[in-house]
Design an enzyme around this catalytic site. Structure first.
Site, PDB file in Angstrom:
ATOM      1  N   ARG A  51      40.205  24.237  32.075  1.00 10.18           N
ATOM      2  CA  ARG A  51      40.957  25.416  32.541  1.00 10.18           C
ATOM      3  C   ARG A  51      41.787  25.954  31.377  1.00 10.18           C
ATOM      4  O   ARG A  51      41.872  27.165  31.167  1.00 10.18           O
ATOM      5  CB  ARG A  51      41.853  25.072  33.743  1.00 10.18           C
ATOM      6  CG  ARG A  51      42.811  26.218  34.087  1.00 10.18           C
ATOM      7  CD  ARG A  51      43.347  26.220  35.512  1.00 10.18           C
ATOM      8  NE  ARG A  51      43.728  24.925  36.019  1.00 10.18           N
ATOM      9  CZ  ARG A  51      44.782  24.207  35.607  1.00 10.18           C
ATOM     10  NH1 ARG A  51      45.584  24.665  34.671  1.00 10.18           N
ATOM     11  NH2 ARG A  51      45.029  23.031  36.145  1.00 10.18           N
ATOM     12  N   TYR A 103      39.923  53.008  39.505  1.00  5.56           N
ATOM     13  CA  TYR A 103      38.892  52.162  40.129  1.00  5.56           C
ATOM     14  C   TYR A 103      39.415  51.676  41.491  1.00  5.56           C
ATOM     15  O   TYR A 103      40.556  51.205  41.588  1.00  5.56           O
ATOM     16  CB  TYR A 103      38.591  50.979  39.205  1.00  5.56           C
ATOM     17  CG  TYR A 103      37.638  49.983  39.814  1.00  5.56           C
ATOM     18  CD1 TYR A 103      36.300  50.302  40.003  1.00  5.56           C
ATOM     19  CD2 TYR A 103      38.081  48.735  40.226  1.00  5.56           C
ATOM     20  CE1 TYR A 103      35.427  49.393  40.582  1.00  5.56           C
ATOM     21  CE2 TYR A 103      37.214  47.822  40.798  1.00  5.56           C
ATOM     22  CZ  TYR A 103      35.889  48.155  40.980  1.00  5.56           C
ATOM     23  OH  TYR A 103      35.030  47.261  41.560  1.00  5.56           O
ATOM     24  N   ASP A 175      42.161  49.840  30.679  1.00  9.29           N
ATOM     25  CA  ASP A 175      40.907  49.298  31.222  1.00  9.29           C
ATOM     26  C   ASP A 175      39.781  49.979  30.435  1.00  9.29           C
ATOM     27  O   ASP A 175      39.518  51.163  30.607  1.00  9.29           O
ATOM     28  CB  ASP A 175      40.812  49.610  32.721  1.00  9.29           C
ATOM     29  CG  ASP A 175      39.561  48.998  33.362  1.00  9.29           C
ATOM     30  OD1 ASP A 175      38.545  48.829  32.652  1.00  9.29           O
ATOM     31  OD2 ASP A 175      39.593  48.723  34.574  1.00  9.29           O
ATOM     32  N   LYS A 200      30.133  44.714  33.778  1.00  8.43           N
ATOM     33  CA  LYS A 200      29.480  46.006  33.568  1.00  8.43           C
ATOM     34  C   LYS A 200      28.760  45.999  32.208  1.00  8.43           C
ATOM     35  O   LYS A 200      27.828  45.262  32.021  1.00  8.43           O
ATOM     36  CB  LYS A 200      30.515  47.126  33.695  1.00  8.43           C
ATOM     37  CG  LYS A 200      31.436  46.977  34.935  1.00  8.43           C
ATOM     38  CD  LYS A 200      30.712  47.103  36.248  1.00  8.43           C
ATOM     39  CE  LYS A 200      31.547  46.697  37.457  1.00  8.43           C
ATOM     40  NZ  LYS A 200      32.854  47.319  37.577  1.00  8.43           N
TER      41      LYS A 200
END
Ligand SMILES: *Cc1c(COP(=O)(O)O)cnc(C)c1O
Length: 394
Positions: A51, A103, A175, A200
């Site tokens: 992690r 978004y 973004d 994406k």
């Protein structure tokens, strides 16, 4: 070129290729391990628990930081996980100024989750300096922008917003999902943090869900490391590998996405069933000049409005090569109907105010041959017109 003297195409193709010291493997291997043995008390190989740090994820994170001209990268389990990790920097009572045509998932994160923790957002046209100024409050901490926005392709002047934000000691977060570092690098224009839905374009094949955060400066990088590890929004080693594999071909893919999208946008401007095309390459697009100034190319996303909302249903039924599906940025062409899909969570008043109405279709142009795409879309538009107009006469 970067300090190592390699152009971005070379750096992309070589992600992880010269970093495996044991065997010299050309592709960096998947370290499918959660724990790492300590050589002795007080000593570590640099890896303790996955992690916190995993070798495969680290190669992806370092490459991402380097591509975006930042200091540290963080790979997350999705774009939303990346956004949530970034917004965990803020505290109860903090306020953010956010792009208007946002978004849908990010809007939902603000309105339904962050609002419960006392973090609020004002939605403004981030290219309107007066609107930015009038929405600034004593508790405003950051500006969050998407440029271009999806689906309406509104362009924000990143440098101008960063200069304004710096004057008021606000962070600028961008973004960069739609542009990728291949075409646009916000940290070079003054931004502090870049976020990606790597699902994406970075991944590019509609097969891996991931998010990326890149920070600038020691302090922000340390804080983001703390949040990423504390929240645990990390990407697994196999997905990290898959994402790097996709990123190696980013340059080639983006060049094809760009040229295909331009040809299709130009084709649509001439079609009788199309009322308006939203693509920054078009001279009458309000963001045309800014886009040219701050980017080295254009994304494969654009949208258009048909002249009659009744055309939408038959168009989506007649397209064959282009899939009627959500998401974007993959090698396959996808078309979506924002009013009922991606933007269903945004209230009708806001949706209509920004222009996401029932005539708008969003296109994620893939890397297929452009003539095949023109034939598919043109055929669907003609068939839709014939059905509706023919039905009217008969
Ligand atoms: C898809 C997307 C997101 C969310 O990313 P996921 O990987 O789906 O969680 C955030 N921002 C933009 C601009 C997106 O297109």
């Amino acid at each position: 070129m970067n300090e190592k003297g390699l152009r971005i195409e070379s750096r992309l193709a070589q992600i992880g290729s010269i970093e495996e010291p044991v065997t010299g493997a050309i592709n960096f291997p998947i370290y499918q391990a959660t724990a790492f043995r300590h050589p002795q008390l007080g000593k570590s190989t640099g890896f303790d628990y996955s992690r916190t740090k995993n070798p495969t994820r680290k190669v992806l994170e370092d490459a991402s930081a380097q591509l975006e001209s930042g200091d540290a990268g963080f790979a997350c389990s999705s774009g939303m996980a990346a956004l949530q990790t970034v917004f965990a920097m803020f505290s109860q009572g903090d306020h953010l100024i956010v792009s208007l045509d946002l978004y849908g998932g990010t809007y939902r994160l603000f309105e339904r989750i962050l609002s419960r923790f006392g973090i609020t957002a004002s939605y403004v046209d981030t290219n309107d300096m007066d609107a930015l100024e009038s929405n600034r409050r004593p508790n405003t901490k950051a500006v969050f922008i998407e440029t271009p926005t999806n689906p309406l392709m509104m362009i924000t002047d990143i440098e101008a917003v960063c200069l304004w934000a710096q004057r008021h000691q606000l962070l600028t977060i961008v973004d960069n999902t739609l542009m990728t570092p291949f075409f646009q690098r916000p940290l070079e224009l003054g931004a502090d943090i870049v976020v990606h839905s790597a699902t994406k374009y970075l991944g590019g094949h509609n097969d891996v869900l991931a998010g990326i955060i890149v920070t600038k400066g020691k302090e922000l990088s340390e804080e983001m490391f703390f949040l990423h590890n504390s929240i645990g929004s990390v990407l697994g080693p196999t997905d990290s590998y898959q994402l790097m594999r996709g990123m190696k071909t980013l340059a080639l893919r983006m060049e094809r996405h760009e040229s295909n999208a331009i040809r299709l946008a130009e084709f649509l401007t001439t079609h009788v069933a199309v009322a308006e095309v939203f693509h920054p390459i078009l001279k009458d697009h309000p963001g045309h000049d800014i886009q040219k100034k701050q980017c080295s190319g254009n994304t494969g996303i654009f949208s258009f409005k048909v002249t009659d909302a009744r055309y939408v249903e038959p168009i989506l039924r007649h397209i064959k090569l282009i899939a009627f599906a959500e998401s974007l940025g993959g090698v396959e062409s996808l078309m979506t109907y924002p009013a009922v899909q991606t933007h269903a969570d945004i209230p009708l008043e806001i949706r209509e105010a920004i222009g996401v109405d029932d005539r708008l279709l969003r296109f994620s142009v893939g890397i297929e041959h452009v003539e095949d795409l023109i034939a598919d879309l043109g055929g669907a538009l003609d068939a839709a017109r014939e059905e509706i107009e023919g039905g009217q006469q008969g």
